[in-house]
Design an enzyme around this catalytic site. Structure first.
Site, short mmCIF file in Angstrom:
data_model
loop_
_atom_site.label_atom_id
_atom_site.label_comp_id
_atom_site.label_asym_id
_atom_site.label_seq_id
_atom_site.Cartn_x
_atom_site.Cartn_y
_atom_site.Cartn_z
N ASP A 58 0.74 -1.32 0.14
CA ASP A 58 -0.06 0.02 -0.16
C ASP A 58 1.01 1.39 0.12
O ASP A 58 2.05 1.23 0.37
CB ASP A 58 -1.12 0.04 1.22
CG ASP A 58 -0.24 0.09 2.71
OD1 ASP A 58 0.80 -0.66 2.62
OD2 ASP A 58 -0.64 0.77 3.28
N GLU A 79 0.43 -1.22 5.88
CA GLU A 79 1.26 -0.75 6.51
C GLU A 79 1.05 0.64 6.92
O GLU A 79 1.06 1.07 8.07
CB GLU A 79 2.70 -0.82 5.96
CG GLU A 79 3.90 -0.52 6.80
CD GLU A 79 4.25 0.89 6.68
OE1 GLU A 79 4.98 1.50 7.69
OE2 GLU A 79 3.65 1.67 5.92
C1 LIG Z 1 22.47 11.62 10.82
C2 LIG Z 1 21.78 11.17 9.49
C3 LIG Z 1 20.43 11.69 9.50
C4 LIG Z 1 19.16 10.73 9.54
C5 LIG Z 1 18.49 10.75 8.36
C6 LIG Z 1 17.18 10.02 8.63
C7 LIG Z 1 16.88 9.46 7.34
C8 LIG Z 1 15.48 8.52 7.60
C9 LIG Z 1 15.94 7.25 6.82
C10 LIG Z 1 14.78 6.44 6.62
C11 LIG Z 1 13.30 6.90 6.98
C12 LIG Z 1 12.55 6.35 5.76
C13 LIG Z 1 10.98 6.28 6.21
C14 LIG Z 1 10.48 5.33 5.60
C15 LIG Z 1 9.40 4.40 6.35
C16 LIG Z 1 8.25 5.34 6.53
C17 LIG Z 1 7.26 4.34 7.31
C18 LIG Z 1 6.02 4.85 7.35
O1 LIG Z 1 5.66 5.90 7.16
N1 LIG Z 1 5.33 4.29 8.33
C19 LIG Z 1 3.98 5.21 8.89
C20 LIG Z 1 3.36 4.09 9.62
C21 LIG Z 1 2.02 4.62 10.26
C22 LIG Z 1 1.24 3.38 10.76
C23 LIG Z 1 -0.06 3.93 11.27
N2 LIG Z 1 0.13 4.28 12.61
C24 LIG Z 1 4.36 6.20 10.10
O2 LIG Z 1 5.15 6.10 10.73
O3 LIG Z 1 3.75 7.06 10.20
ZN LIG Z 2 6.67 2.47 4.01
ZN LIG Z 3 5.12 5.44 4.19
#
Ligand SMILES: CCCCCCCC/C=C\CCCCCCCC(=O)N[C@@H](CCCCN)C(=O)O
Ligand SMILES: [Zn+2]
Ligand SMILES: [Zn+2]
Length: 478
Positions: free
Chosen positions: A102, A166
């Site tokens: 999704d 997700e």
């Molecule tokens: C020092 C270095 C700098 C750090 C940089 C950080 C970079 C972050 C790297 C990766 C982050 C990627 C995020 C991708 C995953 C997102 C997952 C997501 O959006 N999940 C949702 C789930 C919601 C569930 C319902 N409550 C969320 O967390 O909102």
């Molecule tokens: Zn994701």
């Molecule tokens: Zn996401």
């Protein structure tokens, strides 16, 4: 480095080289996946037509995966998919690769190309889900398809779990798959999911990219603040209204961020590791953190991504009140989303928040909450982590800094915490700050080359995982 080089494994290794025809087919398959608008709106509310179409689509795109006798495919919760790839050596503990089908909604406005077009332009495939997270769904299945075509038979069994909700909690997808696996008594050596990248340009003045593998994950607290006052005529207003009281409360929360929890944590270690990559005077500062740490902490506070790694974040996401221009409203409500640093608990955050608001007229209602996930092992006995390092080394030889960190968002992997102590969140893709902002934002895209490299990474990772070595028993630190 983990001693994974087994002679047997080397002898039968399949090189990660793909023909021109295969390369075209793999990018076309990703484009097709982007064109199916598998949007999640709210828990239990998703585009079911698109999710069903996606199920048909992967059957067509990866025929070998679906017809291989040692792969069992199950549809769980109507739209999620679980593949069990039976290895030839049942003494090896299985692992699991994860991704989600999704995506969050996207309107055409503000996009260079329509978000569900999957258009290729200047070497990039554009669209919602190209980084989060259809790239992984497709790359995992694509790598497996290519391995199977080359007659690969894994030694170590593995599972592939593709959730369909997700973005709205995983209640109907990942949670159901997890319950199914628990009922079967499955225990996993480790899991690999999203939420880590090869970060490029995130630290000012640092030219060198580095890989960030998330070994833990922040918790979450959605808190509703409510103020009830007597309603009345706006011509003779009281000194304070429910809106004013609530606004002052959320403003205090914004003005007083929760404490910086970096302490001696992984971020400090990363900066020490990176010290000599900077020029003067940053190298001196980072080599002498015993002296300059307070200064560095203050500078990091100002960077919004660093800030998210350092502390429990406070985001006011909803604010509702009022019915008519000349009516003093009785109720005002605001929702605040806290992402809890791994060294704090939901209860601690609640207490700090109440102390900051310090107004008895504000009521607090916990809408939902979960604790942060514990650190998965990242030492030289940690099989999943070491396999990621090994694969990084061969696919990205230019990357020589790998940092364990914590995921600032949430992933479906948290629903599998009962099945393993090793949860690693990493996608092998270079990401710059503008790419990071495109996740859930505008103009999400992936370069064709980055996608091919992701397939190559998984193709190699699956083969690397055939090592006979087992993860050392590990207890979570509570
Ligand atoms: C020092 C270095 C700098 C750090 C940089 C950080 C970079 C972050 C790297 C990766 C982050 C990627 C995020 C991708 C995953 C997102 C997952 C997501 O959006 N999940 C949702 C789930 C919601 C569930 C319902 N409550 C969320 O967390 O909102
Ligand atoms: Zn994701
Ligand atoms: Zn996401």
């Amino acid at each position: 480095k983990y001693p994974t080089g087994k002679e047997h494994q080397r002898a039968s290794r399949i090189p990660s080289q793909f023909s021109q025809e295969e390369r075209v087919a793999m990018k076309e398959a990703l484009k097709g996946a982007i064109q199916i608008p598998t949007v999640s709106f709210r828990p239990g509310e998703f585009n079911t037509t698109a999710l069903a179409e996606f199920g048909e689509y992967i059957r067509k795109a990866f025929p070998t995966v679906f017809k291989t006798s040692f792969i069992k495919h199950e549809v769980v919760g109507e739209y999620s998919h679980l593949f069990t790839v039976q290895g030839s050596d049942s003494s090896l503990q299985p692992y699991m690769l994860m991704a989600h089908i999704d995506v969050v909604p996207a309107l055409d406005q503000g996009w260079e190309v329509p978000p569900f077009s999957g258009l290729e332009r200047d070497g990039f495939i554009h669209g919602r889900g190209t980084l989060d997270n259809k790239n992984s769904v497709m790359a995992i299945l694509q790598a497996l398809e290519l391995l199977l075509i080359r007659k690969y038979i894994p030694r170590r069994s593995f599972l592939i779990a593709l959730g369909h909700d997700e973005e709205v909690s995983g209640e109907y997808g990942a949670q159901k798959i997890s319950a199914l696996l628990q009922a079967r008594g499955t225990q996993l050596a480790f899991i690999v999911d999203e939420c880590g990248f090869i970060l490029d340009g995130f630290i000012p003045n640092l030219k060198k990219p580095f890989a960030m593998i998330s070994v833990s994950e922040k918790g979450s607290l959605n808190l509703m603040l409510q103020v009830n006052m007597t309603p009345g005529h706006s011509s003779a207003p009281p000194k304070e209204t429910s809106i004013g009281i609530l606004a002052a409360a959320v403003s205090r929360l914004e003005q007083n961020p929760l404490p910086n929890m970096s302490g001696n944590g992984p971020l400090k270690r990363l900066l020490q590791q990176l010290a000599n990559e900077f020029s003067f005077p940053t190298n001196i500062v980072l080599n002498n953190l015993w002296l300059f740490w307070p200064l560095v902490r203050r500078l990091m506070d100002r960077n919004y991504v660093m800030n998210a790694l350092l502390r429990t974040t406070t985001a006011v996401t909803m604010f509702n009140s009022g019915v008519k221009v000349n009516v003093i409203p009785s109720v005002a409500q605001a929702t605040v989303n806290f992402r809890i640093h791994p060294s704090q608990t939901v209860q601690e955050v609640l207490e700090l928040v109440k102390n900051t608001v310090a107004d008895d007229r504000v009521q607090f209602h916990v809408l939902n909450a979960h604790e942060p996930l514990p650190d998965s092992p990242s030492d030289d006995q940690a099989l999943g982590y070491q396999l990621l390092l090994q694969t990084l080394q061969s696919v990205f030889p230019e990357i020589n800094i790998v940092a364990p960190a914590s995921c600032i968002a949430n992933t479906d992997s948290r629903h599998y915490a009962n099945l393993t102590t090793g949860i690693y969140r990493f996608n092998p893709i270079y990401v710059q700050p503008q790419d990071f902002r495109s996740i859930h934002g505008l103009n999400e895209k992936i370069s064709v080359q980055a996608y091919e490299t992701q397939v190559k990474f998984i193709f190699e990772f699956i083969q690397n995982a055939d090592t006979e070595l087992e993860p050392a028993p590990h207890q979570h630190e509570l």
